[in-house]
Enzyme design. Structure first.
Site, mmCIF file in Angstrom:
data_model
loop_
_atom_site.group_PDB
_atom_site.id
_atom_site.type_symbol
_atom_site.label_atom_id
_atom_site.label_comp_id
_atom_site.label_asym_id
_atom_site.label_seq_id
_atom_site.Cartn_x
_atom_site.Cartn_y
_atom_site.Cartn_z
ATOM 1 N N HIS A 40 -5.420 -3.982 -1.519
ATOM 2 C CA HIS A 40 -5.285 -2.960 -2.562
ATOM 3 C C HIS A 40 -5.290 -3.548 -3.973
ATOM 4 O O HIS A 40 -5.155 -2.825 -4.946
ATOM 5 C CB HIS A 40 -4.030 -2.119 -2.330
ATOM 6 C CG HIS A 40 -4.164 -1.179 -1.177
ATOM 7 N ND1 HIS A 40 -4.723 0.073 -1.282
ATOM 8 C CD2 HIS A 40 -3.848 -1.334 0.136
ATOM 9 C CE1 HIS A 40 -4.729 0.653 -0.091
ATOM 10 N NE2 HIS A 40 -4.202 -0.181 0.780
ATOM 11 N N LYS A 53 -12.489 -0.697 0.359
ATOM 12 C CA LYS A 53 -11.694 0.166 -0.516
ATOM 13 C C LYS A 53 -12.424 0.269 -1.861
ATOM 14 O O LYS A 53 -13.345 1.055 -2.002
ATOM 15 C CB LYS A 53 -10.269 -0.365 -0.632
ATOM 16 C CG LYS A 53 -9.519 -0.246 0.703
ATOM 17 C CD LYS A 53 -8.091 -0.714 0.615
ATOM 18 C CE LYS A 53 -7.291 -0.327 1.837
ATOM 19 N NZ LYS A 53 -7.736 -0.917 3.108
ATOM 20 N N SER A 112 0.793 -1.232 0.000
ATOM 21 C CA SER A 112 0.000 0.000 0.000
ATOM 22 C C SER A 112 0.821 1.276 0.000
ATOM 23 O O SER A 112 0.311 2.336 -0.326
ATOM 24 C CB SER A 112 -0.962 0.000 1.177
ATOM 25 O OG SER A 112 -0.251 -0.042 2.391
#
Length: 395
Positions: free
Chosen positions: A212, A243, A184
């Site tokens: 991610h 996310k 990240s």
């Protein structure tokens, strides 16, 4: 009355943060998390959210959330294993398993909970956890909760990983290799094909935290495992629902056996109320949306490539990112925070990230480009980077 309640030891630590120039107040967002936002009363371009696909305020997700509330209420009302498991929870996991092309998915209340709950449930005394040195804080905490031994290998260094495997294979019953799929802070991707080959050679299990990579890499955002075509060869794939999916939660994708065991030993599931209906409705809608089109991931990647190219042309160091995460590396801690502050004054919000989150001297502002940004917004942001870079003599 004694002055123990003054918490002097914490006041001193807070003062130290101020002295180092890394103390901060929480920014306050007024309204939804969008590409352009009102922050602390000022309109700014937002380059700091994990809302990769622009789903956090998507009309279809909002509608699904509202419908779920109307039918199921605002809370699950219990832990999952007692009476907090609704038919919509089951449907959400089925849809996710289909999306991930895996046998089963177990959803936790957050990605952090996922790592805290899963690692200690699948390892024990007599096992070894082998972890990449740049793994996420929740992996480090999850591993600490396990009674297994731990070893760390140099970041994405497969030769070092093999040394650790070779040296320890005979000393332990089970070995579990853990890596982020996408790291990240730098936006680099783990060398999963080599890692999985090594794991199979030394009879070790693999665990990929794809927070991610979820909604970003692979076909329509199916993640890093899909990106490399490694289905069935990674034992535990962690994904996030907070996310790119835009809501809240985390999940483990893998085998029916994994799911069966976690429903008995995944502590956050056993001791914490399950996901609220609104979140579940929105998550299921988001995944169905991704299964029906690549429009959102295509737009994300187009924007990311455009932004990276323009920022590089200005002369900034953006490291070796291979994903939409674009670190602009400034270096010294105080200077990095000053750079971030100047960007904000000029209408662009990018949070500064410094030690201890990243190594000393590698302070950066981490730009998160999303599918929701327009080219015009990105151009305006790039102009601000140029202006501030020149003023601060960073360029």
């Amino acid at each position: 009355m004694s002055n123990v309640h003054e918490l002097h030891f914490l006041k001193e630590k807070i003062q130290a943060l101020k002295d180092e120039g890394v103390y901060r107040k929480l920014p306050i967002l007024e309204g939804a998390n969008e590409a352009e936002i009102t922050l602390n009363g000022k309109k700014v371009i937002n380059l700091s959210s994990n809302n990769y696909l622009g789903f956090a305020n998507h009309p279809r997700l909002k509608k699904a959330a509202i419908e779920a509330v109307e039918k199921y209420g605002v809370g699950a009302g219990a832990v999952r294993t007692i009476i907090g498991n609704m038919d919509i929870h089951e449907e959400m996991e089925q849809v996710l398993a289909e999306f991930k092309r895996e046998e089963a998915v177990m959803v936790f209340q957050s990605g952090f909970n996922c790592n805290a709950g899963t690692i200690q449930a699948v390892t024990e005394k007599g096992d070894l956890i082998i972890s990449d040195e740049l793994n996420h804080a929740s992996i480090i905490d999850g591993a600490r909760l396990s009674r297994a031994d731990k070893k760390v290998y140099k970041h994405s260094d497969m030769n070092h990983l093999e040394e650790v495997l070779k040296e320890n294979r005979d000393k332990y019953r089970n070995m579990l290799i853990i890596t982020d799929g996408v790291f990240s802070m730098d936006g680099d991707i783990a060398p999963l094909p080599e890692l999985v080959t090594l794991a199979e050679k030394y009879n070790a299990m693999t665990y990929v935290d794809d927070a991610h990579g979820s909604g970003v890499l692979g076909e329509s955002g199916r993640g890093t495992v899909d990106h490399f075509g490694l289905h069935g060869r990674v034992d535990f794939t962690i994904g996030t629902l907070s996310k790119a999916i835009g809501v809240i939660g985390g999940y483990v994708a893998g085998s029916d056996t994994m799911k069966d065991w976690l429903s008995h030993r995944g502590r956050p599931l056993l001791f914490s109320t399950y996901l609220p209906p609104a979140a579940v409705g929105a998550i299921t809608e988001a995944v169905k949306l991704l299964m029906s089109t690549t429009e959102y991931t295509d737009r994300l990647w187009n924007n990311a490539k455009y932004f990276k190219e323009k920022i590089s042309q200005l002369g900034y160091n953006i490291g070796n990112s291979a994903t939409p995460i674009t670190p602009v590396i400034i270096g010294e801690e105080g200077k990095t925070m000053e750079f971030s502050k100047k960007l904000l004054e000029n209408g662009v919000f990018v949070s500064g990230i410094v030690f201890p989150t990243v190594p000393k001297g590698t302070g950066r502002v981490r730009c998160m480009v999303t599918a929701a940004h327009t080219k015009e917004q990105l151009d305006r942001a790039i102009e601000v980077f140029k202006k501030v870079g020149e003023e601060m003599k960073v360029l």
